[in-house]
Motif scaffolding. Structure first.
Motif, PDB file in Angstrom:
ATOM      1  N   GLU A 181      45.057  51.297  48.059  1.00 15.85           N
ATOM      2  CA  GLU A 181      43.671  51.509  47.672  1.00 15.85           C
ATOM      3  C   GLU A 181      43.315  50.576  46.511  1.00 15.85           C
ATOM      4  OE1 GLU A 181      43.177  55.601  46.719  1.00 15.85           O
ATOM      5  OE2 GLU A 181      43.608  56.333  48.732  1.00 15.85           O
ATOM      6  N   TYR A 182      42.076  50.094  46.539  1.00 19.84           N
ATOM      7  CA  TYR A 182      41.661  49.169  45.471  1.00 19.84           C
ATOM      8  C   TYR A 182      40.142  49.052  45.439  1.00 19.84           C
ATOM      9  CZ  TYR A 182      41.412  45.971  49.461  1.00 19.84           C
ATOM     10  OH  TYR A 182      41.125  45.393  50.687  1.00 19.84           O
ATOM     11  N   GLN A 183      39.636  48.659  44.295  1.00 16.18           N
ATOM     12  CA  GLN A 183      38.218  48.343  44.124  1.00 16.18           C
ATOM     13  C   GLN A 183      37.989  46.891  44.570  1.00 16.18           C
ATOM     14  OE1 GLN A 183      35.675  50.246  43.092  1.00 16.18           O
ATOM     15  NE2 GLN A 183      36.633  51.971  42.017  1.00 16.18           N
ATOM     16  N   ASP A 184      37.043  46.722  45.481  1.00 17.08           N
ATOM     17  CA  ASP A 184      36.706  45.383  45.961  1.00 17.08           C
ATOM     18  C   ASP A 184      35.495  44.890  45.161  1.00 17.08           C
ATOM     19  OD1 ASP A 184      36.103  43.046  47.307  1.00 17.08           O
ATOM     20  OD2 ASP A 184      36.492  43.913  49.299  1.00 17.08           O
ATOM     21  N   TYR A 185      35.793  44.282  44.022  1.00 14.53           N
ATOM     22  CA  TYR A 185      34.708  43.851  43.133  1.00 14.53           C
ATOM     23  C   TYR A 185      33.900  42.718  43.754  1.00 14.53           C
ATOM     24  CZ  TYR A 185      37.220  46.607  39.651  1.00 14.53           C
ATOM     25  OH  TYR A 185      37.830  47.630  38.972  1.00 14.53           O
ATOM     26  N   GLY A 186      34.571  41.861  44.503  1.00 11.16           N
ATOM     27  CA  GLY A 186      33.843  40.748  45.120  1.00 11.16           C
ATOM     28  C   GLY A 186      32.823  41.264  46.131  1.00 11.16           C
ATOM     29  N   LEU A 187      33.191  42.244  46.926  1.00 10.29           N
ATOM     30  CA  LEU A 187      32.253  42.796  47.899  1.00 10.29           C
ATOM     31  C   LEU A 187      31.107  43.492  47.180  1.00 10.29           C
ATOM     32  CD1 LEU A 187      31.478  43.443  50.819  1.00 10.29           C
ATOM     33  CD2 LEU A 187      32.981  45.456  50.694  1.00 10.29           C
ATOM     34  N   ALA A 188      31.412  44.193  46.078  1.00  9.42           N
ATOM     35  CA  ALA A 188      30.358  44.894  45.340  1.00  9.42           C
ATOM     36  C   ALA A 188      29.347  43.892  44.776  1.00  9.42           C
ATOM     37  CB  ALA A 188      30.976  45.718  44.219  1.00  9.42           C
ATOM     38  N   ASP A 189      29.820  42.784  44.232  1.00 12.26           N
ATOM     39  CA  ASP A 189      28.892  41.778  43.685  1.00 12.26           C
ATOM     40  C   ASP A 189      28.054  41.171  44.800  1.00 12.26           C
ATOM     41  OD1 ASP A 189      29.906  42.254  41.197  1.00 12.26           O
ATOM     42  OD2 ASP A 189      31.279  40.513  41.206  1.00 12.26           O
TER      43      ASP A 189
END
Length: 244
Positions: free
Chosen positions: A112-120
């Motif tokens: 599991e991980y936060q996808d910061y690139g997708l969020a931006d």
């Protein structure tokens, strides 16, 4: 006197009849078993302990014979002999079952991980849609972003999609420290690899979510996309929190 002469012959005949009967009785007794000997044949011996029972049996018909002697009790064989007669159990045949193969190692745990690139990229796609409608862009807000990130992770771990966890939207965004009073939220979940345009188009094609993305009153935004990768299969949840 004539009376006496007439009775004389009758008296003489009677006397002769009685004398004949007495003589006949003695003749029968000469050939018959004496009465006392018959009684002795059916009388029980004086030393018989069961004389009372035998006396009773004499009244039965037919006359019973001698009391049968019960057979002696059969004693069981000694315990040792009984044990010795038991044959040992046959030897168990060798097992023909194939050996059980070793179990395969457990599958690797989900990542599991936060996808910061997708969020931006999602925030950029929303602002592009707003610009196409002549609406000003949403500004990235750290407090709203933190609230969106923690909530996207919670939704993934609970495997659900709901606005009501942790007290609801108002409690969560106010708890993050955001002071704006005009609040909104949009949620998205998908399986497999997705680009930001696919996420935003899904919202725009839903009237309630389209209104959240294109309302000019919202000026601040926090976007988070949390991913769970299970054996290469992706499950993504995106959260958009807006305020004004």
């Amino acid at each position: 006197m004539p009376v006496h002469r007439a009775a004389g012959p009758f008296v003489a005949a009677a006397l002769l009849l009685v004398a004949g009967l007495i003589a006949l009785g003695g003749f029968i007794d000469l050939f018959a078993e004496p009465r006392e000997s018959r009684r002795a044949a059916y009388a029980p011996p004086a030393d018989d302990p069961a004389a009372g029972q035998q006396a009773f049996r004499l009244l039965a018909w037919p006359t019973p014979g001698p009391t049968p002697v019960p057979p002696p009790p059969v004693e069981p064989p000694p315990a040792a002999d009984a044990i010795g007669d038991i044959s040992p159990p046959p030897e168990a045949p060798e097992s023909t079952l194939a050996p059980v193969p070793a179990s395969e190692p457990d599958a690797p745990p989900a990542v599991e991980y936060q996808d910061y690139g997708l969020a931006d990229a999602v925030l950029a796609a929303i602002n592009a849609a707003r610009a196409a409608q002549g609406i000003g862009p949403l500004s990235a807000n750290g407090q709203l972003a933190a609230a969106a990130q923690s909530y996207a992770q919670l939704l993934t771990q609970l495997d659900t999609l709901s606005h009501d966890l942790n007290g609801g939207l108002l409690a969560r965004l106010q708890g993050s420290g955001y002071a704006g009073g005009f609040l909104g939220e949009a949620l998205w979940e998908g399986w497999g690899p997705y680009a930001a345009d696919a996420v935003v188009n899904g919202w725009l094609n839903s009237p309630p979510h389209r209104e959240i993305l294109l309302t000019a009153s919202y000026v601040d935004a926090g976007v988070a996309c949390y991913v769970r990768s299970t054996d290469g299969a992706l499950n993504t949840r995106c959260v958009l929190d807006v305020g004004g």
